[in-house]
Design an enzyme around this catalytic site. Sequence first.
Site, PDB file in Angstrom:
ATOM      1  N   HIS A   1       3.565  -6.422   0.658  1.00  0.00           N
ATOM      2  CA  HIS A   1       4.802  -6.803  -0.383  1.00  0.00           C
ATOM      3  C   HIS A   1       5.583  -7.892   0.026  1.00  0.00           C
ATOM      4  O   HIS A   1       5.881  -8.048   1.304  1.00  0.00           O
ATOM      5  CB  HIS A   1       5.787  -5.257  -0.519  1.00  0.00           C
ATOM      6  CG  HIS A   1       5.078  -4.279  -1.331  1.00  0.00           C
ATOM      7  ND1 HIS A   1       4.843  -4.256  -2.625  1.00  0.00           N
ATOM      8  CD2 HIS A   1       4.832  -3.234  -1.202  1.00  0.00           C
ATOM      9  CE1 HIS A   1       4.387  -3.297  -3.067  1.00  0.00           C
ATOM     10  NE2 HIS A   1       4.277  -2.538  -2.112  1.00  0.00           N
TER      11      HIS A   1
ATOM     12  N   ASN B   1      -5.849  -1.939  -8.269  1.00  0.00           N
ATOM     13  CA  ASN B   1      -4.420  -2.158  -8.967  1.00  0.00           C
ATOM     14  C   ASN B   1      -3.980  -3.614  -8.620  1.00  0.00           C
ATOM     15  O   ASN B   1      -2.974  -3.899  -8.208  1.00  0.00           O
ATOM     16  CB  ASN B   1      -3.391  -1.235  -8.475  1.00  0.00           C
ATOM     17  CG  ASN B   1      -3.105  -1.321  -6.795  1.00  0.00           C
ATOM     18  OD1 ASN B   1      -4.155  -1.746  -6.224  1.00  0.00           O
ATOM     19  ND2 ASN B   1      -2.061  -0.786  -6.468  1.00  0.00           N
TER      20      ASN B   1
ATOM     21  N   ASP C   1      -4.049   2.224   3.802  1.00  0.00           N
ATOM     22  CA  ASP C   1      -3.497   2.001   2.354  1.00  0.00           C
ATOM     23  C   ASP C   1      -2.763   0.884   2.671  1.00  0.00           C
ATOM     24  O   ASP C   1      -1.594   0.761   2.239  1.00  0.00           O
ATOM     25  CB  ASP C   1      -2.568   3.366   2.144  1.00  0.00           C
ATOM     26  CG  ASP C   1      -2.096   3.033   0.746  1.00  0.00           C
ATOM     27  OD1 ASP C   1      -2.399   2.409  -0.209  1.00  0.00           O
ATOM     28  OD2 ASP C   1      -1.242   4.036   0.363  1.00  0.00           O
TER      29      ASP C   1
ATOM     30  N   HIS D   1      -5.443   9.169  -6.465  1.00  0.00           N
ATOM     31  CA  HIS D   1      -4.089   9.054  -5.895  1.00  0.00           C
ATOM     32  C   HIS D   1      -3.534  10.239  -6.441  1.00  0.00           C
ATOM     33  O   HIS D   1      -2.797  10.411  -7.643  1.00  0.00           O
ATOM     34  CB  HIS D   1      -3.682   7.895  -6.451  1.00  0.00           C
ATOM     35  CG  HIS D   1      -2.206   7.662  -6.443  1.00  0.00           C
ATOM     36  ND1 HIS D   1      -1.562   6.686  -5.607  1.00  0.00           N
ATOM     37  CD2 HIS D   1      -1.142   8.186  -6.888  1.00  0.00           C
ATOM     38  CE1 HIS D   1      -0.337   6.848  -5.472  1.00  0.00           C
ATOM     39  NE2 HIS D   1       0.008   7.851  -6.530  1.00  0.00           N
TER      40      HIS D   1
ATOM     41  N   ARG E   1      -4.349  -7.624  -3.184  1.00  0.00           N
ATOM     42  CA  ARG E   1      -3.288  -8.086  -3.995  1.00  0.00           C
ATOM     43  C   ARG E   1      -3.927  -9.605  -4.811  1.00  0.00           C
ATOM     44  O   ARG E   1      -3.183 -10.054  -5.390  1.00  0.00           O
ATOM     45  CB  ARG E   1      -2.047  -8.667  -3.334  1.00  0.00           C
ATOM     46  CG  ARG E   1      -1.347  -7.676  -2.531  1.00  0.00           C
ATOM     47  CD  ARG E   1      -0.671  -6.692  -3.700  1.00  0.00           C
ATOM     48  NE  ARG E   1       0.102  -5.599  -2.749  1.00  0.00           N
ATOM     49  CZ  ARG E   1       0.122  -4.294  -3.081  1.00  0.00           C
ATOM     50  NH1 ARG E   1      -0.629  -3.731  -4.000  1.00  0.00           N
ATOM     51  NH2 ARG E   1       1.094  -3.497  -2.598  1.00  0.00           N
TER      52      ARG E   1
ATOM     53  N   ASP F   1      -5.940   4.247  -8.245  1.00  0.00           N
ATOM     54  CA  ASP F   1      -5.035   4.139  -7.156  1.00  0.00           C
ATOM     55  C   ASP F   1      -3.757   3.454  -7.644  1.00  0.00           C
ATOM     56  O   ASP F   1      -3.678   2.140  -7.971  1.00  0.00           O
ATOM     57  CB  ASP F   1      -5.447   3.790  -5.891  1.00  0.00           C
ATOM     58  CG  ASP F   1      -4.582   3.778  -4.820  1.00  0.00           C
ATOM     59  OD1 ASP F   1      -4.044   4.897  -4.343  1.00  0.00           O
ATOM     60  OD2 ASP F   1      -4.094   2.721  -3.915  1.00  0.00           O
TER      61      ASP F   1
ATOM     62  N   HIS G   1      -5.464  -2.774   0.024  1.00  0.00           N
ATOM     63  CA  HIS G   1      -4.853  -3.591  -1.255  1.00  0.00           C
ATOM     64  C   HIS G   1      -4.656  -4.919  -0.833  1.00  0.00           C
ATOM     65  O   HIS G   1      -3.701  -5.651  -0.271  1.00  0.00           O
ATOM     66  CB  HIS G   1      -3.308  -3.274  -1.782  1.00  0.00           C
ATOM     67  CG  HIS G   1      -3.496  -1.397  -2.176  1.00  0.00           C
ATOM     68  ND1 HIS G   1      -3.625  -1.301  -3.568  1.00  0.00           N
ATOM     69  CD2 HIS G   1      -2.940  -0.687  -1.603  1.00  0.00           C
ATOM     70  CE1 HIS G   1      -3.718  -0.018  -3.614  1.00  0.00           C
ATOM     71  NE2 HIS G   1      -3.205   0.628  -2.295  1.00  0.00           N
TER      72      HIS G   1
ATOM     73  N   PHE H   1       7.244   0.780  -2.943  1.00  0.00           N
ATOM     74  CA  PHE H   1       6.328   1.583  -2.134  1.00  0.00           C
ATOM     75  C   PHE H   1       5.252   0.744  -1.504  1.00  0.00           C
ATOM     76  O   PHE H   1       4.632   0.077  -1.984  1.00  0.00           O
ATOM     77  CB  PHE H   1       5.684   2.711  -2.709  1.00  0.00           C
ATOM     78  CG  PHE H   1       6.674   3.789  -3.432  1.00  0.00           C
ATOM     79  CD1 PHE H   1       7.102   4.887  -2.805  1.00  0.00           C
ATOM     80  CD2 PHE H   1       6.988   3.952  -4.581  1.00  0.00           C
ATOM     81  CE1 PHE H   1       7.963   5.869  -3.335  1.00  0.00           C
ATOM     82  CE2 PHE H   1       7.811   4.722  -5.396  1.00  0.00           C
ATOM     83  CZ  PHE H   1       8.580   5.799  -4.521  1.00  0.00           C
ATOM     84  N   GLY H   2       4.918   1.271  -0.159  1.00  0.00           N
ATOM     85  CA  GLY H   2       4.081   0.654   0.638  1.00  0.00           C
ATOM     86  C   GLY H   2       4.159   0.008   1.842  1.00  0.00           C
ATOM     87  O   GLY H   2       5.326  -0.714   1.984  1.00  0.00           O
TER      88      GLY H   2
END
Lengths: 421, 314
Positions: free
Chosen positions: A306, A93, A302, A177, A63, A150, A61, A320-321
């Site tokens: 964050h 996402n 993955d 996912h 972002r 996802d 990700h 999550f993550g």
Amino acid sequence: MSIYTLCGGHIIDPQTDTDIIADIQIEEGVITKIGGKLSGGEVIDLKGKVIIPGLFDMHVHLREPGREDTETVFSGCQAAAAGGFTGVACMPNTQPAIDTASVVKFILDSAKNLPVDVHPIAAITTGRKGERLSEMGELLSSGAVGFSDDGSPLMNTDLMRRALEYASDFNAVIIQHSEDPYLFKGCMHEGIVSTKLGLPGIPSLCEELMVERDVRLVEYTGGRLHTAHVSSKGTVEIIRNAKRKGLNVTAEVTPHHLFLTDNSVMGYNSNFKMNPPLRTEEDRQALIEGFLDGAIDCIATDHAPHAFEDKETDFGSAPFGVIGLETALGLILNEFVLKNKMNWADMIDRMSVKPRAILNLPEMKIAEGERANLTIIDPEVEWEVNPAEFKSKSRNTPFTGMHLKGRAYGIFNKGQFVINT
Amino acid sequence: MSFDFYRRHLLGMEGMSKGEILHILETARSFREVIMRPIRIVPTLRGYSVVNMFFEPSTRTRVSFELAEKRLSCESVNFSSGGSSVSKGESLLDTVQTIEAMQVDAVVIRHSAQGAPHFLAERIRSSVINAGDGYHEHPTQALLDMFTLWDKIGGLSGLKVAIVGDIAHSRVALSDIHSLKTLGAEVMLCGPKSLMPFKVESLGVKITSNLEEALEFCDVVYMLRIQLERQAGERFPSIREYRQRYCLTMERIKKFKKDDFIVMHPGPMNRGVEISAEVADSRYSLILNQVTSGVAIRMAVIYLISGGKDRGKF
């Protein structure tokens, strides 16, 4: 003309049956010679280092667009390079989601001059809402390499069926996912630990039911399914059985699921909160077995950055993550390759060959005439995971303080050398 | 027996030794003598500052802590956040900094998030006392329950206790299970399967969904409050059906002819739902003893957490 000569490295590439100590000469980003006593251009001494085809992470990700405060295409690629990855596939996402050609192009443009290849995965459905199929044909021709919603599952069974069917026109993969949203009411694995912590649990069944359904859909439609971040023993069994039947099903596992269990949540540290959650030791052993014997095709991190202030809260409220680009290789080397639980050829298969194959990307081989796309590993260096040294903009790793042996010395890709200092 | 108590925080009953628990109970017994005196206050913790942070509505627990603090001559203040638009997460991080800035000696925290007291304890210099964190633990409730039983019947070894109700959403249940097991009691949980935590038998308890089976088993029945506003329709069909299956009535008790039967409840009760008014006010009930024990236990906890012995005898 840029010329590099990489001297004395141990070259390993199972795709070309190469396992030798030799020099590599690279001109304009292409391997021109492999052999002894080469010289010319910039000479780089790689004695004691291992040179393998560039690693690829098919699940990150970045972002961008949307949460550039936590990661950008640029910072994510820096993190990838530091972790030894020459290529990544980024999940859609974002805000807005990667569901139009213009967002695909924006990402490709942002990565154009970077030493890491970035391949966008587009959303299966517009806005990842699970309502209407995205324009898959145009997305693929603009540079997307596969499809996923996802972050969210595609629950609508009919739409999933049609997505598998429609994407099969292009031989494109649907990356699910896997999660039944009705069973998804918790924040960690449902087990003895969640009971002790009083935290609501997410049963393994939540993942397994969805994988089971999707495998049946693949059987029915003949599409291509890739199961993201497998976390449970039951899922490994479902994938294994599907493969035995000859179905077009592949799967990935994350380093955190290979190395950690729900016991880590004791203490409520939100850097152990991810989705799917860390499960039990029994699950972890099944994942390792699947990773070693090939039932699970590849490693994907993955990588999910964050912001500190978002993670710095009680376990239930934190997002999550966890991030993984800069720790994955070290973990796999330290635990599997250098302890002879997995040979170099299999490691290269799981971290370079398979992920590219799943996304229909060209093979990266170490041979004369091929594009030089290389990961250079220092198998001797001992280091401690210290998030303060990460290139990623975020720090949410569950591996802080871990002592590892082996890490990326650098990468070579797109005519550029990145050496970790 | 004499035990030492070296904890700086009280976060939960899990992992607390029998010796530690008994030490708290012994200390609480001394404090109960204090609160039975005409002047119910000791100067022991003069200058010791405590902030009561209640992020969830609570009356009895907060009042009980306040009384305990006042009777120890602590400086205490209340900090409650009700209806703030700030999200839970942000306020928790802000809370840490606020407390650090206020330089208090101890924090009593009630929060809807499991682990919120642990989050504070890892980040501040003050002592942290968990006054209930989500569905996790409520250690002072368990201690006052143990005190009430210990006071009434002496040792708890071999005592059979049934805990009845919504176990999955009860912080009291988890703390009581740990405490009772540590003190040697046998525990049976009773409630609909859909309100049981996952594999709760791994904590060493028996399980039944049949109230009569639980009553037949136990010497003490501990009725939990059923949350009227929550779960009905999702985790169980209705309050009406819950009452039919689990309401503790005099009829149900009398069936088993246990003279020295004990009924407990952490309060507040839903009379006529999980417990009939008649039972709540009967000679079996220790419910008001629990409330009285609460103040003594909380005095003991604050005193011990403060490093009491170094501050002289009360």
